[in-house]
Design a protein around this motif. Structure first.
Motif, mmCIF file in Angstrom:
data_model
loop_
_atom_site.group_PDB
_atom_site.id
_atom_site.type_symbol
_atom_site.label_atom_id
_atom_site.label_comp_id
_atom_site.label_asym_id
_atom_site.label_seq_id
_atom_site.Cartn_x
_atom_site.Cartn_y
_atom_site.Cartn_z
ATOM 1 N N GLY A 144 0.832 -1.188 0.000
ATOM 2 C CA GLY A 144 0.000 0.000 0.000
ATOM 3 C C GLY A 144 0.870 1.243 0.000
ATOM 4 N N VAL A 146 0.886 5.311 1.412
ATOM 5 C CA VAL A 146 0.284 6.371 2.217
ATOM 6 C C VAL A 146 0.988 7.687 1.914
ATOM 7 N N ASN A 211 0.431 -3.026 3.190
ATOM 8 C CA ASN A 211 -0.772 -2.216 3.358
ATOM 9 C C ASN A 211 -1.256 -2.216 4.805
ATOM 10 N N VAL A 214 0.744 0.700 6.453
ATOM 11 C CA VAL A 214 0.392 2.071 6.059
ATOM 12 C C VAL A 214 -1.043 2.414 6.453
ATOM 13 N N ILE A 215 -1.930 1.415 6.441
ATOM 14 C CA ILE A 215 -3.298 1.649 6.915
ATOM 15 C C ILE A 215 -3.274 1.996 8.394
ATOM 16 N N ALA A 218 -2.017 5.586 8.881
ATOM 17 C CA ALA A 218 -3.008 6.608 8.547
ATOM 18 C C ALA A 218 -4.108 6.690 9.600
ATOM 19 N N VAL A 226 -4.307 6.673 2.846
ATOM 20 C CA VAL A 226 -3.802 5.569 2.034
ATOM 21 C C VAL A 226 -4.500 5.654 0.682
ATOM 22 N N PRO A 229 -4.512 1.482 -1.527
ATOM 23 C CA PRO A 229 -4.601 0.465 -0.477
ATOM 24 C C PRO A 229 -4.087 -0.906 -0.877
#
Length: 293
Positions: A144, A146, A211, A214-215, A218, A226, A229
């Protein structure tokens, strides 16, 4: 005749020297490996019986990747991978010696015997499988991207060559971008903490990583989105052991199957990840019994 005696003497001397060197090599010690550990193609490892006999297993985890592997305010290891590691130690009947690892040295720690198992968000790839042995998976993952809300990155096409993307050395994100977007400059860091700091300090236009990571970033940090995603293929995360360590690998596979029967990894998610991701991601991320969808 003198020449023959001289030749024999030299030959015996060299032979003795090589024999002593060989003995010295076999008897050299390693603080993290028992004396009778196996060496296969320059890879050092301890068998399952040797680990049990020692009473301690060395497990490599991240120390700065909340909520998967991190050290809390009390100096204790916590997170999704650590929850699993604790159960491994319990079922093996041994104590756990946690080894803090970075992404770039996960393979090295296995090959040198510093760690018996790596549980550090280790994505399974064909290239890595040539150097370590992966057990059955326990989580799904993709890449992912971001980026700050002021400039949300939703595509890597038509990239500005002056804008670097932040990556962590030794990760699948680094490999994927090099292979598929060679013109995008990469700003490389050794740890998750330094990569996050770089993004927050504006040292890159975006950060590419798992991902799940980074999810989480965020969700935990206002001002970031993101925009991508899912990048590339859907992959799996699995424990890894040294190449050729079949006894430990076989035990791990049976352990993962048995844990799947009790829905252990869903319990792990709800104990360690639900505060970050909520329940919406649970079934898509968790793998039970090594059976990916």
């Amino acid at each position: 005749m003198k020449k023959i005696r001289k030749l024999v003497t030299v030959t015996l001397t060299l032979s003795l020297a090589f024999s002593l060197a060989a003995c010295g090599s076999e008897n050299s010690s390693n603080n993290n490996v028992t004396a009778n550990s196996r060496k296969t193609q320059n890879v050092v490892y301890r068998t399952l019986d040797e680990i049990k006999e020692s009473g301690t297993i060395n497990i490599g985890v991240f120390s700065d990747k909340n909520p998967f592997g991190y050290v809390d305010e009390n100096g204790e290891y916590q997170g999704y991978d650590v929850y699993f590691a604790n159960r491994i130690g319990e079922d093996l009947g041994v104590k756990i010696n946690y080894i803090s690892t970075e992404a770039a040295n996960r393979i090295e720690y296995l090959q040198t015997g510093k760690a018996d198992i790596i549980l550090a968000n280790f994505t399974v790839t064909p290239q890595r499988a040539e150097e370590v042995d992966f057990a059955l998976p326990y989580m799904n993952v993709a890449l992912g991207v971001v980026s700050p809300d002021s400039r949300v990155i939703e595509s890597l096409d038509n990239w500005n060559a002056e804008d670097p993307i932040i990556v962590i050395s030794g990760t699948t994100a680094e490999t994927y971008l090099i292979e598929n977007y060679p013109d995008i400059p990469l700003q490389k860091y050794d740890s998750y903490a330094t990569a996050k700091n770089a993004l927050e300090n504006g040292n890159g236009a975006a950060w590419a990583n798992d991902n799940t990571e980074v999810i989480a970033f965020a969700l935990q940090n206002a001002g970031y989105t993101v925009g991508i995603p899912s990048l590339g293929s859907q992959d799996s995360i699995a424990p890894a052991v040294s190449k050729g360590n079949s006894t430990l690998l076989d035990w791990l596979n049976e352990e993962i199957k048995a844990l799947g029967e009790e829905q252990f990894f869903h319990k792990d998610y709800e104990a360690t990840l639900v505060d970050t991701y909520g329940l919406d991601y649970e079934d898509s991320l968790v793998v039970e019994g090594g059976k990916t969808k």
